[in-house]
Design an enzyme around this catalytic site. Structure first.
Site, PDB file in Angstrom:
ATOM      1  N   THR A 152      50.730 -26.316  95.725  1.00  0.00           N
ATOM      2  CA  THR A 152      50.071 -27.163  94.733  1.00  0.00           C
ATOM      3  C   THR A 152      49.254 -26.344  93.737  1.00  0.00           C
ATOM      4  O   THR A 152      48.882 -25.202  93.989  1.00  0.00           O
ATOM      5  CB  THR A 152      49.156 -28.196  95.418  1.00  0.00           C
ATOM      6  OG1 THR A 152      48.123 -27.516  96.138  1.00  0.00           O
ATOM      7  CG2 THR A 152      49.942 -29.089  96.359  1.00  0.00           C
ATOM      8  N   ASP A 153      48.971 -26.983  92.607  1.00  0.00           N
ATOM      9  CA  ASP A 153      48.146 -26.351  91.582  1.00  0.00           C
ATOM     10  C   ASP A 153      46.716 -26.880  91.679  1.00  0.00           C
ATOM     11  O   ASP A 153      46.382 -27.619  92.617  1.00  0.00           O
ATOM     12  CB  ASP A 153      48.748 -26.567  90.198  1.00  0.00           C
ATOM     13  CG  ASP A 153      48.820 -28.049  89.804  1.00  0.00           C
ATOM     14  OD1 ASP A 153      48.170 -28.895  90.452  1.00  0.00           O
ATOM     15  OD2 ASP A 153      49.537 -28.344  88.833  1.00  0.00           O
ATOM     16  N   ALA A 154      45.896 -26.532  90.719  1.00  0.00           N
ATOM     17  CA  ALA A 154      44.483 -26.941  90.737  1.00  0.00           C
ATOM     18  C   ALA A 154      44.319 -28.459  90.666  1.00  0.00           C
ATOM     19  O   ALA A 154      43.289 -28.992  91.089  1.00  0.00           O
ATOM     20  CB  ALA A 154      43.740 -26.285  89.579  1.00  0.00           C
TER      21      ALA A 154
END
Length: 148
Positions: free
Chosen positions: A15-17
């Protein structure tokens, strides 16, 4: 085995931020499914490279992102052989939620070419590999009785 499916769980590292799967990771998921698709047909890529001196490389990708996947989602990634040449194959791949296969996350077309590992030049796939792939190719859309 026309359409192969492989389940993948979304982890923190995917996942990203914003807490959603980073777009490039869908390509990793598709790569894993293609590798497991080959393995399910009895094709072990390292052994094939050792025995023939050839290997697959991705030559073209086209991916359409439709909805986000999130942490802990269980994804179902499919791989289906759509077109074969003497030195390349084209697959249709889709990523959906395993709990709801109608919930499409991403889908695309991936072309992989067969190259000589030492030079990375395209060469014809070994006959045995071509035969194995041919047995698992999806029926053409031009055929009157298409299996689903």
């Amino acid at each position: 085995m026309n359409r192969f499916t492989y389940d993948i769980r979304v982890y923190w590292e995917d996942t990203d931020a914003g807490g959603i799967v980073f777009y490039a990771n869908y390509l990793k998921f598709m790569e894993r499914a293609r590798t497991e698709w080959l393995r399910a047909m009895g094709v072990q890529q390292q052994l094939l490279r050792d025995e023939t001196g050839g290997m697959f490389v991705v030559t073209d990708t086209q991916v359409r992102y439709q909805r986000p996947a999130r942490l802990d989602d269980l994804l179902c990634v499919s791989a289906e052989l759509k077109h074969m040449g003497q030195a390349s194959v084209t697959l249709s791949q889709r990523v959906v939620l395993a709990a709801d296969p109608t919930y499409k996350l991403a889908e695309g077309t991936i072309r992989i070419g067969w190259v000589e590992a030492a030079t990375l030049r395209p060469v014809r796939m070994p006959a045995a590999l071509l035969g194995t792939l041919e047995r698992h190719r999806a029926p053409s859309t031009e055929e009157p009785h298409r299996r689903t």
